[in-house]
Design a protein around this motif. Structure first.
Motif, mmCIF file in Angstrom:
data_model
loop_
_atom_site.group_PDB
_atom_site.id
_atom_site.type_symbol
_atom_site.label_atom_id
_atom_site.label_comp_id
_atom_site.label_asym_id
_atom_site.label_seq_id
_atom_site.Cartn_x
_atom_site.Cartn_y
_atom_site.Cartn_z
ATOM 1 N N ALA A 312 -35.871 -63.561 18.063
ATOM 2 C CA ALA A 312 -36.655 -62.913 19.120
ATOM 3 C C ALA A 312 -36.789 -63.795 20.365
ATOM 4 O O ALA A 312 -36.839 -63.290 21.487
ATOM 5 N N VAL A 313 -36.846 -65.111 20.167
ATOM 6 C CA VAL A 313 -37.087 -66.035 21.291
ATOM 7 C C VAL A 313 -35.796 -66.477 22.000
ATOM 8 O O VAL A 313 -35.847 -67.253 22.958
ATOM 9 N N LEU A 314 -34.651 -66.015 21.541
ATOM 10 C CA LEU A 314 -33.382 -66.514 22.098
ATOM 11 C C LEU A 314 -33.145 -66.088 23.543
ATOM 12 O O LEU A 314 -33.446 -64.964 23.921
ATOM 13 N N THR A 315 -32.598 -67.030 24.322
ATOM 14 C CA THR A 315 -32.073 -66.690 25.648
ATOM 15 C C THR A 315 -30.670 -67.289 25.701
ATOM 16 O O THR A 315 -30.387 -68.260 24.989
ATOM 17 N N LYS A 316 -29.812 -66.734 26.552
ATOM 18 C CA LYS A 316 -28.442 -67.255 26.638
ATOM 19 C C LYS A 316 -28.450 -68.726 27.054
ATOM 20 O O LYS A 316 -27.727 -69.536 26.503
ATOM 21 N N GLU A 317 -29.302 -69.056 28.035
ATOM 22 C CA GLU A 317 -29.360 -70.442 28.524
ATOM 23 C C GLU A 317 -29.864 -71.370 27.417
ATOM 24 O O GLU A 317 -29.357 -72.473 27.242
ATOM 25 N N GLY A 318 -30.862 -70.894 26.676
ATOM 26 C CA GLY A 318 -31.434 -71.683 25.581
ATOM 27 C C GLY A 318 -30.412 -71.966 24.492
ATOM 28 O O GLY A 318 -30.512 -72.971 23.779
ATOM 29 N N MET A 319 -29.428 -71.105 24.373
ATOM 30 C CA MET A 319 -28.417 -71.284 23.333
ATOM 31 C C MET A 319 -27.412 -72.392 23.672
ATOM 32 O O MET A 319 -26.535 -72.705 22.880
ATOM 33 N N LEU A 320 -27.579 -72.946 24.885
ATOM 34 C CA LEU A 320 -26.727 -74.089 25.246
ATOM 35 C C LEU A 320 -27.518 -75.396 25.173
ATOM 36 O O LEU A 320 -27.025 -76.451 25.560
ATOM 37 N N GLU A 321 -28.755 -75.304 24.660
ATOM 38 C CA GLU A 321 -29.591 -76.503 24.532
ATOM 39 C C GLU A 321 -29.622 -76.980 23.082
ATOM 40 O O GLU A 321 -29.425 -76.179 22.167
ATOM 41 N N GLY A 322 -29.905 -78.271 22.909
ATOM 42 C CA GLY A 322 -30.015 -78.823 21.551
ATOM 43 C C GLY A 322 -28.669 -79.192 20.947
ATOM 44 O O GLY A 322 -28.551 -79.344 19.743
ATOM 45 N N LEU A 323 -27.649 -79.293 21.802
ATOM 46 C CA LEU A 323 -26.315 -79.627 21.307
ATOM 47 C C LEU A 323 -26.011 -81.081 21.632
ATOM 48 O O LEU A 323 -26.099 -81.481 22.792
ATOM 49 N N SER A 324 -25.669 -81.876 20.643
ATOM 50 C CA SER A 324 -25.375 -83.289 20.927
ATOM 51 C C SER A 324 -23.904 -83.636 20.751
ATOM 52 O O SER A 324 -23.436 -84.603 21.350
ATOM 53 N N ALA A 325 -23.170 -82.867 19.967
ATOM 54 C CA ALA A 325 -21.719 -83.092 19.869
ATOM 55 C C ALA A 325 -21.088 -82.494 21.134
ATOM 56 O O ALA A 325 -21.684 -81.607 21.755
ATOM 57 N N PRO A 326 -19.888 -82.949 21.523
ATOM 58 C CA PRO A 326 -19.252 -82.333 22.702
ATOM 59 C C PRO A 326 -19.037 -80.830 22.467
ATOM 60 O O PRO A 326 -18.762 -80.424 21.337
ATOM 61 N N ILE A 327 -19.176 -80.045 23.537
ATOM 62 C CA ILE A 327 -18.959 -78.593 23.394
ATOM 63 C C ILE A 327 -17.457 -78.347 23.233
ATOM 64 O O ILE A 327 -16.643 -78.923 23.957
ATOM 65 N N HIS A 328 -17.101 -77.519 22.267
ATOM 66 C CA HIS A 328 -15.682 -77.215 22.014
ATOM 67 C C HIS A 328 -15.079 -76.562 23.268
ATOM 68 O O HIS A 328 -15.702 -75.682 23.872
ATOM 69 N N PRO A 329 -13.853 -76.962 23.668
ATOM 70 C CA PRO A 329 -13.249 -76.397 24.891
ATOM 71 C C PRO A 329 -13.139 -74.867 24.882
ATOM 72 O O PRO A 329 -13.222 -74.246 25.938
ATOM 73 N N GLY A 330 -12.968 -74.276 23.716
ATOM 74 C CA GLY A 330 -12.892 -72.810 23.630
ATOM 75 C C GLY A 330 -14.210 -72.163 24.043
ATOM 76 O O GLY A 330 -14.239 -71.148 24.744
ATOM 77 N N ALA A 331 -15.327 -72.783 23.622
ATOM 78 C CA ALA A 331 -16.655 -72.279 23.984
ATOM 79 C C ALA A 331 -16.898 -72.549 25.469
ATOM 80 O O ALA A 331 -17.388 -71.683 26.201
ATOM 81 N N MET A 332 -16.505 -73.748 25.912
ATOM 82 C CA MET A 332 -16.710 -74.140 27.309
ATOM 83 C C MET A 332 -15.987 -73.184 28.258
ATOM 84 O O MET A 332 -16.515 -72.823 29.314
ATOM 85 N N LYS A 333 -14.809 -72.731 27.854
ATOM 86 C CA LYS A 333 -14.046 -71.792 28.692
ATOM 87 C C LYS A 333 -14.889 -70.533 28.944
ATOM 88 O O LYS A 333 -14.993 -70.054 30.068
ATOM 89 N N TYR A 334 -15.525 -70.042 27.874
ATOM 90 C CA TYR A 334 -16.362 -68.853 28.042
ATOM 91 C C TYR A 334 -17.581 -69.160 28.923
ATOM 92 O O TYR A 334 -17.909 -68.390 29.832
ATOM 93 N N TYR A 335 -18.245 -70.300 28.678
ATOM 94 C CA TYR A 335 -19.453 -70.624 29.452
ATOM 95 C C TYR A 335 -19.143 -70.728 30.946
ATOM 96 O O TYR A 335 -19.946 -70.324 31.780
ATOM 97 N N LYS A 336 -17.976 -71.267 31.261
ATOM 98 C CA LYS A 336 -17.572 -71.380 32.683
ATOM 99 C C LYS A 336 -17.352 -69.988 33.257
ATOM 100 O O LYS A 336 -17.818 -69.672 34.355
ATOM 101 N N GLU A 337 -16.618 -69.168 32.514
ATOM 102 C CA GLU A 337 -16.338 -67.788 32.969
ATOM 103 C C GLU A 337 -17.628 -67.009 33.204
ATOM 104 O O GLU A 337 -17.742 -66.238 34.132
ATOM 105 N N ALA A 338 -18.599 -67.235 32.294
ATOM 106 C CA ALA A 338 -19.851 -66.478 32.347
ATOM 107 C C ALA A 338 -20.865 -67.107 33.304
ATOM 108 O O ALA A 338 -21.977 -66.585 33.455
ATOM 109 N N GLY A 339 -20.508 -68.244 33.907
ATOM 110 C CA GLY A 339 -21.420 -68.917 34.837
ATOM 111 C C GLY A 339 -22.581 -69.583 34.139
ATOM 112 O O GLY A 339 -23.631 -69.831 34.725
ATOM 113 N N LEU A 340 -22.433 -69.885 32.867
ATOM 114 C CA LEU A 340 -23.513 -70.547 32.120
ATOM 115 C C LEU A 340 -23.398 -72.070 32.188
ATOM 116 O O LEU A 340 -24.320 -72.788 31.815
ATOM 117 N N LYS A 341 -22.255 -72.565 32.643
ATOM 118 C CA LYS A 341 -22.035 -74.022 32.772
ATOM 119 C C LYS A 341 -21.454 -74.343 34.126
ATOM 120 O O LYS A 341 -20.667 -73.541 34.659
#
Ligand code: GLU
Length: 341
Positions: A312-341
């Protein structure tokens, strides 16, 4: 003359036949050489498995929710996603690193420890290939105790039988940290068990343990089971949280929402600390597979959110928080496309 004419016609006929044959052959050869008509090539199927936790936790239905969304587009992406019930966070990190699983749900603190060679990974070294995809729901370190055992505060666990969690679980280290913060040694000060969370509710109801720790999102099936039995139970406050927050960067203040469990003997929210559930993979998993999963979860965000009350508390921006390992390039490609990164 007549004969000659007949011969001539026959010759002409056979010549034209010869010509005809040659043309036919040429046509056939051309046909062989001609490119096969363009049919859209189907991608080859990638079979992927998501490691989760016990079936009465929140990881298991979360893996199911992700798999359902991704499998809907099976024809487009060629991904066939299945879910496995496992021992939890630590098991999942190790299985992803060894290539037994492609994805897994892992507590944010465990992700941090794995990438920084802490806790279980102190001797093994940093898990360099671990990659973050996104974070999901918040999880609270939940201490559930039998009312008849007289446990009102974490400090009352002294001398009790307590399930701190199986070695592959996320909660085991959280329990140890919480106990250490109030000066309790799980080896000496209590009878600590290392049993899977899916068995905790039954053990508590059967009187075989007095309390258990479970780091989990709320509501969870297993906590419902523990609070709905004959033996009365309560959520216990974890004190010393400020000390824990100072000491460990990955812990945050949290609480157990008592209203979600009407069977529990609590009448207000219970203070504790918590982490986030995160979705992780390996650097060896292909970019297009990680991209497809990330894209499908984010593009179907509103329907994904409805799949479990803990989201219930999820937001798209919040789903990019709390990550300490590098973001996988496949995920990063989407985040860039979606303007989230
Ligand atoms: N946080 C637990 C663990 O990492 C699992 C919780 C769940 O299955 O929802 O082991």
């Amino acid at each position: 003359m007549k004969k000659g004419l007949i011969l001539g016609v026959a010759l002409l006929f056979s010549f034209s036949l010869f010509i005809g044959c040659g043309e036919q052959e040429k046509k056939e050869q051309e046909q062989v050489k001609a490119p096969v008509p363009q049919v859209e090539a189907k991608p080859k199927t990638s079979f992927i498995t998501i490691g989760t936790g016990g079936i009465t936790g929140v990881y298991y239905p979360t893996g199911g929710a992700i798999a359902r969304i991704v499998n809907k587009k099976r024809d487009e992406y060629g991904i066939r996603c299945t879910v496995e019930s496992t021992g939890g966070s630590v098991f999942n990190v190790n299985a992803i690193m060894s290539g037994d699983l492609e994805f897994g749900i892992v507590q944010s603190d465990r992700q941090y420890q794995a990438i920084n060679a802490l806790a279980e990974w102190k001797d093994k070294g940093p898990q360099k290939d671990l990659r973050a995809v996104f974070s999901i729901h918040p999880e609270s370190v939940t201490l559930v105790a039998a009312v008849d055992a007289g446990i009102k505060n974490i400090i009352d666990l002294k001398g009790k039988r307590v399930n701190i969690g199986n070695p592959g679980s996320g909660q085991r280290q959280n329990a140890i940290d919480a106990l250490t913060a109030v000066g309790l040694d799980y080896n000496k000060d209590m009878q600590a068990e290392g049993i899977k969370a899916s068995e905790s509710a039954g053990l508590l109801q059967d009187g075989r343990i007095d309390a258990f720790f479970y780091t989990v999102g709320h509501p969870s099936g297993s906590i419902k089971e523990a609070t709905a039995g004959k033996r009365k139970v309560r959520f216990v406050t974890i004190t010393g949280v400020d000390k824990l927050l100072e000491q460990y960067p990955y812990y945050a203040k949290s609480f157990v929402p008592y209203k979600l469990y009407p069977g529990a003997e609590n009448d207000s929210d219970v203070d504790t600390f918590g982490v986030k559930a995160t979705f992780v993979t390996s650097a060896r998993v292909p970019d297009d597979v990680v991209y497809a999963i990330t894209r499908e979860v984010f593009e179907n965000f509103e329907s994904f959110k409805k799949l479990h009350p803990a989201y219930a508390v999820l937001t798209k921006e919040g789903m990019l928080e709390g990550l300490s390992a590098p973001i996988h390039p496949g995920a990063m490609k989407y985040y860039k496309e979606a303007g989230l990164k």
